[in-house]
Scaffold this motif. Structure first.
Motif, PDB file in Angstrom:
ATOM      1  N   PHE A 163    -114.480 -17.274   2.773  1.00 16.15           N
ATOM      2  CA  PHE A 163    -113.631 -16.120   3.058  1.00 16.15           C
ATOM      3  C   PHE A 163    -112.200 -16.531   2.724  1.00 16.15           C
ATOM      4  N   ASP A 164    -111.719 -16.115   1.570  1.00 13.55           N
ATOM      5  CA  ASP A 164    -110.453 -16.565   0.997  1.00 13.55           C
ATOM      6  C   ASP A 164    -109.402 -15.463   1.165  1.00 13.55           C
ATOM      7  N   HIS A 165    -108.355 -15.732   1.988  1.00 12.07           N
ATOM      8  CA  HIS A 165    -107.329 -14.712   2.260  1.00 12.07           C
ATOM      9  C   HIS A 165    -107.985 -13.394   2.689  1.00 12.07           C
ATOM     10  N   THR A 166    -108.890 -13.505   3.628  1.00 14.56           N
ATOM     11  CA  THR A 166    -109.675 -12.362   4.083  1.00 14.56           C
ATOM     12  C   THR A 166    -109.497 -12.173   5.588  1.00 14.56           C
ATOM     13  N   LYS A 167    -109.451 -10.906   6.032  1.00  9.08           N
ATOM     14  CA  LYS A 167    -109.240 -10.583   7.441  1.00  9.08           C
ATOM     15  C   LYS A 167    -110.426  -9.796   8.000  1.00  9.08           C
ATOM     16  N   HIS A 168    -110.635  -9.975   9.305  1.00  6.23           N
ATOM     17  CA  HIS A 168    -111.625  -9.202  10.054  1.00  6.23           C
ATOM     18  C   HIS A 168    -113.026  -9.438   9.484  1.00  6.23           C
ATOM     19  N   SER A 179    -126.068 -25.787   1.048  1.00  3.27           N
ATOM     20  CA  SER A 179    -125.005 -25.483   0.085  1.00  3.27           C
ATOM     21  C   SER A 179    -124.711 -26.717  -0.762  1.00  3.27           C
ATOM     22  N   GLY A 180    -124.167 -26.477  -1.950  1.00  7.75           N
ATOM     23  CA  GLY A 180    -123.820 -27.588  -2.811  1.00  7.75           C
ATOM     24  C   GLY A 180    -122.702 -28.434  -2.237  1.00  7.75           C
ATOM     25  N   PHE A 181    -121.794 -27.810  -1.485  1.00  8.76           N
ATOM     26  CA  PHE A 181    -120.637 -28.487  -0.911  1.00  8.76           C
ATOM     27  C   PHE A 181    -120.471 -27.934   0.504  1.00  8.76           C
ATOM     28  N   TRP A 182    -119.241 -27.762   1.006  1.00  7.46           N
ATOM     29  CA  TRP A 182    -119.024 -27.204   2.336  1.00  7.46           C
ATOM     30  C   TRP A 182    -119.754 -25.870   2.454  1.00  7.46           C
ATOM     31  N   GLN A 183    -120.291 -25.569   3.653  1.00  4.45           N
ATOM     32  CA  GLN A 183    -121.200 -24.426   3.756  1.00  4.45           C
ATOM     33  C   GLN A 183    -120.513 -23.101   4.110  1.00  4.45           C
ATOM     34  N   ILE A 184    -119.660 -23.091   5.123  1.00  4.70           N
ATOM     35  CA  ILE A 184    -118.916 -21.874   5.470  1.00  4.70           C
ATOM     36  C   ILE A 184    -117.449 -22.250   5.581  1.00  4.70           C
ATOM     37  N   VAL A 185    -116.586 -21.564   4.806  1.00  5.80           N
ATOM     38  CA  VAL A 185    -115.181 -21.949   4.724  1.00  5.80           C
ATOM     39  C   VAL A 185    -114.273 -20.723   4.846  1.00  5.80           C
ATOM     40  N   PRO A 186    -113.595 -20.527   5.976  1.00  6.58           N
ATOM     41  CA  PRO A 186    -112.482 -19.577   6.019  1.00  6.58           C
ATOM     42  C   PRO A 186    -111.237 -20.270   5.451  1.00  6.58           C
ATOM     43  N   TYR A 187    -110.619 -19.667   4.456  1.00  9.63           N
ATOM     44  CA  TYR A 187    -109.443 -20.260   3.816  1.00  9.63           C
ATOM     45  C   TYR A 187    -108.299 -19.250   3.857  1.00  9.63           C
ATOM     46  N   TYR A 188    -107.219 -19.607   4.555  1.00  4.08           N
ATOM     47  CA  TYR A 188    -106.115 -18.656   4.769  1.00  4.08           C
ATOM     48  C   TYR A 188    -106.678 -17.309   5.218  1.00  4.08           C
ATOM     49  N   ALA A 189    -107.586 -17.381   6.174  1.00  7.45           N
ATOM     50  CA  ALA A 189    -108.247 -16.187   6.685  1.00  7.45           C
ATOM     51  C   ALA A 189    -107.845 -15.966   8.142  1.00  7.45           C
ATOM     52  N   ASP A 190    -108.052 -14.740   8.620  1.00  9.92           N
ATOM     53  CA  ASP A 190    -107.599 -14.383   9.964  1.00  9.92           C
ATOM     54  C   ASP A 190    -108.601 -13.445  10.622  1.00  9.92           C
ATOM     55  N   ASP A 191    -108.867 -13.687  11.897  1.00  6.33           N
ATOM     56  CA  ASP A 191    -109.742 -12.848  12.714  1.00  6.33           C
ATOM     57  C   ASP A 191    -111.184 -12.928  12.213  1.00  6.33           C
ATOM     58  N   LEU A 192    -111.840 -14.028  12.579  1.00  2.00           N
ATOM     59  CA  LEU A 192    -113.217 -14.263  12.156  1.00  2.00           C
ATOM     60  C   LEU A 192    -114.092 -14.584  13.357  1.00  2.00           C
ATOM     61  N   VAL A 193    -115.330 -14.083  13.330  1.00  2.00           N
ATOM     62  CA  VAL A 193    -116.305 -14.370  14.372  1.00  2.00           C
ATOM     63  C   VAL A 193    -117.579 -14.895  13.714  1.00  2.00           C
ATOM     64  N   PHE A 194    -118.019 -16.074  14.182  1.00  2.00           N
ATOM     65  CA  PHE A 194    -119.286 -16.655  13.753  1.00  2.00           C
ATOM     66  C   PHE A 194    -120.145 -16.809  14.996  1.00  2.00           C
ATOM     67  N   ARG A 195    -121.196 -16.017  15.100  1.00  2.00           N
ATOM     68  CA  ARG A 195    -121.953 -15.971  16.350  1.00  2.00           C
ATOM     69  C   ARG A 195    -123.458 -15.961  16.070  1.00  2.00           C
ATOM     70  N   ASN A 196    -124.176 -16.768  16.842  1.00  2.00           N
ATOM     71  CA  ASN A 196    -125.643 -16.817  16.757  1.00  2.00           C
ATOM     72  C   ASN A 196    -126.120 -17.097  15.338  1.00  2.00           C
ATOM     73  N   ILE A 197    -125.515 -18.110  14.722  1.00  2.00           N
ATOM     74  CA  ILE A 197    -125.953 -18.485  13.385  1.00  2.00           C
ATOM     75  C   ILE A 197    -126.424 -19.938  13.386  1.00  2.00           C
ATOM     76  N   ARG A 198    -127.221 -20.278  12.366  1.00  2.00           N
ATOM     77  CA  ARG A 198    -127.725 -21.631  12.171  1.00  2.00           C
ATOM     78  C   ARG A 198    -127.236 -22.132  10.814  1.00  2.00           C
ATOM     79  N   ILE A 199    -126.836 -23.412  10.780  1.00  2.00           N
ATOM     80  CA  ILE A 199    -126.336 -24.004   9.550  1.00  2.00           C
ATOM     81  C   ILE A 199    -127.050 -25.338   9.369  1.00  2.00           C
ATOM     82  N   LEU A 200    -127.775 -25.470   8.267  1.00  2.00           N
ATOM     83  CA  LEU A 200    -128.697 -26.578   8.113  1.00  2.00           C
ATOM     84  C   LEU A 200    -128.532 -27.267   6.761  1.00  2.00           C
ATOM     85  N   ALA A 201    -128.763 -28.563   6.756  1.00  2.00           N
ATOM     86  CA  ALA A 201    -128.880 -29.329   5.514  1.00  2.00           C
ATOM     87  C   ALA A 201    -129.499 -30.671   5.859  1.00  2.00           C
TER      88      ALA A 201
END
Length: 376
Positions: A163-168, A179-201
């Motif tokens: 999420f690059d320069h992304t809001k809400h 993922s090939g690299f980092w899996q979830i990346v907020p970048y210069y982002a604002d107001d984000l919710v990550f809830r009830n998720i699984r991240i695996l490798a």
């Protein structure tokens, strides 16, 4: 004087105005109607992107993926669009490296992520399905390559969801993996919710779970991660960054479980600083580290108002590691002080309360620079 009915109508009107596009965004775009096959072998990139674009052009809506494995190259989300991945459904990254174009990200040339949103607002990824980066082809690509885990390498890899320069932003219910690299990346982002998720490798290079980078106002709640690198790594600027760099601020992490990985980290690249992070009710099981704040003279800034509370750890090698000498936990021998600079780490006002760790090799290591001791 207005009647009760008038007041009620005004109130309802204000609620509709406040809800705005979210209530109006009723279009449903089933990717099958755009030609997607979902058979795991046909590339569905164009069909999925067409569904996203159609929903966005209609003012918003939901892109539905259901009933199969959708093989795809990079997909770009748009404002007011929800990507809903049904239970048992997989959005699978193409194994063909040629399907991933180069893009500019964080001042570097790199490869476009599998799923990204750039300069948009009000986006969501929901459902009980899976986003699978199909990362083994990328992990093999960097095997033995020095410094392949930093941005700007000559062996770039695609991130999973950016999420690059992304809001809400909202991610809920889904699994993100491999993922090939980092899996979830907020970048210069604002107001984000990550809830009830699984991240695996599996054991794999740099497959961090969630890496907020110069981003603020984030909720990470009921997340399970078992990955090849940091379970969470809060960042805010590159190594030797010329600046300016925005901080990461106001991040709450609650009721999470971390298994394989390098723990809950702040750093190491924090040239913009990190403030106001609260982590509570986190369980670590078998991670290399638990609580970790890390930086060095070439990548630091102000890190303050950090709290960890009600933390439990099982078989974590080092329960608490706070160091301004990263990648080393501590220097070898005496280190002379240096002049303070823009990239000097400055750690202060850190609270660690009610931590129980069993089976750890080390309870804690806390080491500051002679010119910048860790305070409070």
């Amino acid at each position: 004087m207005k009647s009760f009915s008038d007041v009620r109508l005004i109130a309802v009107g204000l609620m509709i105005l406040a809800a705005g596009p979210a209530m109006a965004a009723t279009k449903v775009c089933d990717v099958h109607h755009y030609g997607a096959k979902g058979n795991g072998t046909t590339k569905d990139t164009k069909a999925i992107q067409a569904a996203v674009d159609d929903c966005a052009n209609a003012g918003g809506g939901t892109v539905e993926l259901s009933g199969g494995t959708f093989l795809t190259g990079p997909v770009l989300l748009k404002s007011k669009v929800t990507l809903d991945i049904a239970k048992g459904t997989v959005l699978l990254g193409s194994p063909d490296r040629a399907d991933y174009p180069m893009v500019t990200f964080a001042r570097n040339q790199t490869i476009q992520p599998l799923v990204s949103a750039v300069n948009v607002e009000n986006v969501a990824i929901t459902g009980e399905g899976t986003i699978d980066g199909n990362g083994k082809v990328w992990w093999d690509y960097v095997k033995g390559v020095k410094d392949s885990g930093v941005l700007g390498t000559d062996h770039p890899r695609p991130m999973g969801v950016v999420f690059d320069h992304t809001k809400h932003v909202r991610m809920e219910g889904v699994t993100v993996q491999n993922s090939g690299f980092w899996q979830i990346v907020p970048y210069y982002a604002d107001d984000l919710v990550f809830r009830n998720i699984r991240i695996l490798a599996p054991k794999s290079p740099n497959t961090d779970a969630i890496d907020p980078f110069s981003s603020s106002n984030i909720v990470i709640d009921h997340v399970f991660s078992s990955v090849g690198d940091d379970n969470i790594a809060i960042k805010s600027g590159a190594i030797n960054s010329p600046g300016p760099d925005a901080p990461s601020r106001n991040i709450t992490i609650t009721d999470c479980t971390f298994e394989n990985g390098h723990g809950l980290s702040i750093g190491s690249e924090i040239a913009g600083g990190v403030q106001n992070v609260h982590a509570e009710r986190i369980h670590f099981k078998g991670t290399d580290q638990g609580i970790r704040i890390k930086s060095a003279r070439d990548r630091g800034n102000d890190v303050s108002n950090i709290t960890f509370k009600d933390i439990t750890m099982e078989d974590v090698k080092t329960a608490i590691l706070i160091t301004e000498y990263y990648p080393h936990p501590a220097p070898e021998g005496e280190v002379p002080a240096e002049a303070l600079g823009r990239l000097t780490p400055k750690f202060h006002n850190i609270s660690i309360e009610n931590v129980t760790a069993t089976g750890s090799n080390s309870a804690g290591i806390i080491v500051g620079l002679p010119e910048s001791p860790i305070l409070g």
